[in-house]
Design an enzyme around this catalytic site. Sequence first.
Site, PDB file in Angstrom:
ATOM      1  N   ASP A  73      25.989  64.396  17.542  1.00 53.13           N
ATOM      2  CA  ASP A  73      27.104  64.850  16.707  1.00 53.13           C
ATOM      3  C   ASP A  73      26.730  66.111  15.937  1.00 53.13           C
ATOM      4  O   ASP A  73      27.511  67.058  15.838  1.00 53.13           O
ATOM      5  CB  ASP A  73      27.510  63.757  15.710  1.00 53.13           C
ATOM      6  CG  ASP A  73      27.745  62.420  16.394  1.00 53.13           C
ATOM      7  OD1 ASP A  73      27.868  62.413  17.628  1.00 53.13           O
ATOM      8  OD2 ASP A  73      27.796  61.396  15.694  1.00 53.13           O
ATOM      9  N   SER A 108      36.721  67.817  -4.013  1.00 51.93           N
ATOM     10  CA  SER A 108      37.327  67.413  -2.743  1.00 51.93           C
ATOM     11  C   SER A 108      38.847  67.469  -2.884  1.00 51.93           C
ATOM     12  O   SER A 108      39.433  66.706  -3.657  1.00 51.93           O
ATOM     13  CB  SER A 108      36.889  65.999  -2.369  1.00 51.93           C
ATOM     14  OG  SER A 108      37.811  65.476  -1.435  1.00 51.93           O
ATOM     15  N   TYR A 138      25.746  48.809  16.860  1.00 49.02           N
ATOM     16  CA  TYR A 138      25.095  50.032  17.349  1.00 49.02           C
ATOM     17  C   TYR A 138      23.577  49.847  17.352  1.00 49.02           C
ATOM     18  O   TYR A 138      22.900  50.117  18.339  1.00 49.02           O
ATOM     19  CB  TYR A 138      25.495  51.188  16.424  1.00 49.02           C
ATOM     20  CG  TYR A 138      24.986  52.555  16.797  1.00 49.02           C
ATOM     21  CD1 TYR A 138      25.691  53.366  17.688  1.00 49.02           C
ATOM     22  CD2 TYR A 138      23.814  53.064  16.246  1.00 49.02           C
ATOM     23  CE1 TYR A 138      25.243  54.636  18.005  1.00 49.02           C
ATOM     24  CE2 TYR A 138      23.354  54.334  16.564  1.00 49.02           C
ATOM     25  CZ  TYR A 138      24.068  55.124  17.440  1.00 49.02           C
ATOM     26  OH  TYR A 138      23.620  56.380  17.756  1.00 49.02           O
ATOM     27  N   ALA A 168      36.945  57.534  13.195  1.00 48.65           N
ATOM     28  CA  ALA A 168      37.612  57.520  14.504  1.00 48.65           C
ATOM     29  C   ALA A 168      36.644  57.860  15.629  1.00 48.65           C
ATOM     30  O   ALA A 168      37.007  57.832  16.796  1.00 48.65           O
ATOM     31  CB  ALA A 168      38.771  58.514  14.496  1.00 48.65           C
ATOM     32  N   GLY A 169      35.400  58.205  15.308  1.00 49.36           N
ATOM     33  CA  GLY A 169      34.444  58.583  16.351  1.00 49.36           C
ATOM     34  C   GLY A 169      34.513  60.064  16.667  1.00 49.36           C
ATOM     35  O   GLY A 169      34.126  60.499  17.748  1.00 49.36           O
ATOM     36  N   LEU A 170      35.029  60.863  15.711  1.00 48.32           N
ATOM     37  CA  LEU A 170      35.131  62.316  15.952  1.00 48.32           C
ATOM     38  C   LEU A 170      34.186  63.092  15.018  1.00 48.32           C
ATOM     39  O   LEU A 170      34.330  64.297  14.836  1.00 48.32           O
ATOM     40  CB  LEU A 170      36.588  62.779  15.767  1.00 48.32           C
ATOM     41  CG  LEU A 170      37.587  62.092  16.701  1.00 48.32           C
ATOM     42  CD1 LEU A 170      39.017  62.515  16.371  1.00 48.32           C
ATOM     43  CD2 LEU A 170      37.284  62.386  18.168  1.00 48.32           C
ATOM     44  N   SER A 171      33.223  62.378  14.467  1.00 47.80           N
ATOM     45  CA  SER A 171      32.129  62.991  13.695  1.00 47.80           C
ATOM     46  C   SER A 171      32.569  63.741  12.450  1.00 47.80           C
ATOM     47  O   SER A 171      32.150  64.881  12.211  1.00 47.80           O
ATOM     48  CB  SER A 171      31.303  63.934  14.587  1.00 47.80           C
ATOM     49  OG  SER A 171      30.706  63.209  15.597  1.00 47.80           O
TER      50      SER A 171
HETATM   51  C1  GLA Z   1      27.709  57.812  17.454  1.00 48.03           C
HETATM   52  C2  GLA Z   1      26.361  58.400  17.071  1.00 48.03           C
HETATM   53  C3  GLA Z   1      25.856  59.355  18.148  1.00 48.03           C
HETATM   54  C4  GLA Z   1      25.891  58.689  19.522  1.00 48.03           C
HETATM   55  C5  GLA Z   1      27.250  58.036  19.785  1.00 48.03           C
HETATM   56  C6  GLA Z   1      27.284  57.251  21.073  1.00 48.03           C
HETATM   57  O1  GLA Z   1      28.680  58.824  17.483  1.00 48.03           O
HETATM   58  O2  GLA Z   1      26.475  59.101  15.847  1.00 48.03           O
HETATM   59  O3  GLA Z   1      24.564  59.811  17.824  1.00 48.03           O
HETATM   60  O4  GLA Z   1      24.837  57.762  19.652  1.00 48.03           O
HETATM   61  O5  GLA Z   1      27.617  57.178  18.723  1.00 48.03           O
HETATM   62  O6  GLA Z   1      27.180  58.084  22.154  1.00 48.03           O
END
Ligand code: GLA
Length: 378
Positions: free
Chosen positions: A169, A67, A218, A120-123
């Site tokens: 995602d 990495s 969640y 950050a929620g950007l996978s």
């Molecule tokens: C996260 C999860 C997704 C989805 C979103 C909410 O990103 O990984 O599968 O459930 O939250 O929309």
Amino acid sequence: MNPNDLIHSFESHFNAKPVFIAHAPGRVNLIGEHTDYNDGFVLPMAIDRGVWLALRPRQDGKVRIFSLDLETESEFEIYSLHREGGWIEYPKGIASELIKAGYSLKGFDAVLTGNVPRGAGLSSSAAVELATACAFAAASGFEWDAPRMARLAQKAENEWVGVNCGIMDQMASAACKEAHALFLDCRSLEIQHAPLPQDVSVVILDTSTRRGLVDSAYNERRSQCEKAADWLRVKALRDVSVEEFHKRKTGLDEITIRRARHVVTENARVLEALEAMKQGDVKRLGELFNASHESLRDDFEVTNDALNIMVACAREQPGCYGARMTGAGFGGCAVALVEREKAEAFAQDVAAAYRHRCDLEASIYVCQASAGARILQV
Ligand code: GLA
């Protein structure tokens, strides 16, 4: 990311030339939040940030990954997998699921780098998963099947890593197309590539807040949705229309009603957003973004103050059609639709307004809709 830097790092680390570069993007969800695990609809878009793996196939079953960002090397034997923790569990989980699915795998040496902000929620994790799957496909010589790889990656995350996510995602990272968002039916995995409206920029606004215990919050939302579906005697909330829901909700407790109302109305918004995109109706699309945020704030209760303030700062700027939180919530990012010509000024002004009101530094990305996981020429 400059591919030459990655190639040079590979050369200096392994003393050989890489044969492939596997790439998988992160994603931003435009609309359809917390609908994927309800068998519903989502509309994410792959971004021009992601994970790159320069690799050279090996003849045995060893995987060695250096990495670049963490400056650590990890390795594992594909046919003798054990958990030890850390980022290497994502590649291992992919190996485990590919083996279970009957693929015959070859190992590889690789250098990994990425530029999706973590948490950050950007996978960022889906990007690591799909880039690894793509690396295995290239090293072992099997064909890339985007929905199949996305399902495998989701299983790797659920079962190997132990995070209970939906399919959005991984499908976005596997199957998106340049300049398009991806409409996905999370039950059938049917997709449609929806063209992004002309003259509009998608701007990601990172609040720089991260909340702990996201997993438990969640999972709590997931079980509330399941409870509502059971009570309504449907397989998933996807099977209830807004009208039906209003007729049949009486008797459910107030919190469960609000959770389910978000999901049911959000599914309807995604379908409307898809139409708005097809018609190039940006104004309507922006209104749907706004309504989605309100529903996530008031009914699903997954926003925090920083997200609500960021969204308010965004909506005050000229050229903003709409803004909402994106991803699982509880911190992380918002997303805004902005007139392209005004996007740069928008980014600066939102950051200043947010700093003024929250005393926090936002990271802002004006991003391009990119293609899903693929092999790049070396
Ligand atoms: C996260 C999860 C997704 C989805 C979103 C909410 O990103 O990984 O599968 O459930 O939250 O929309």
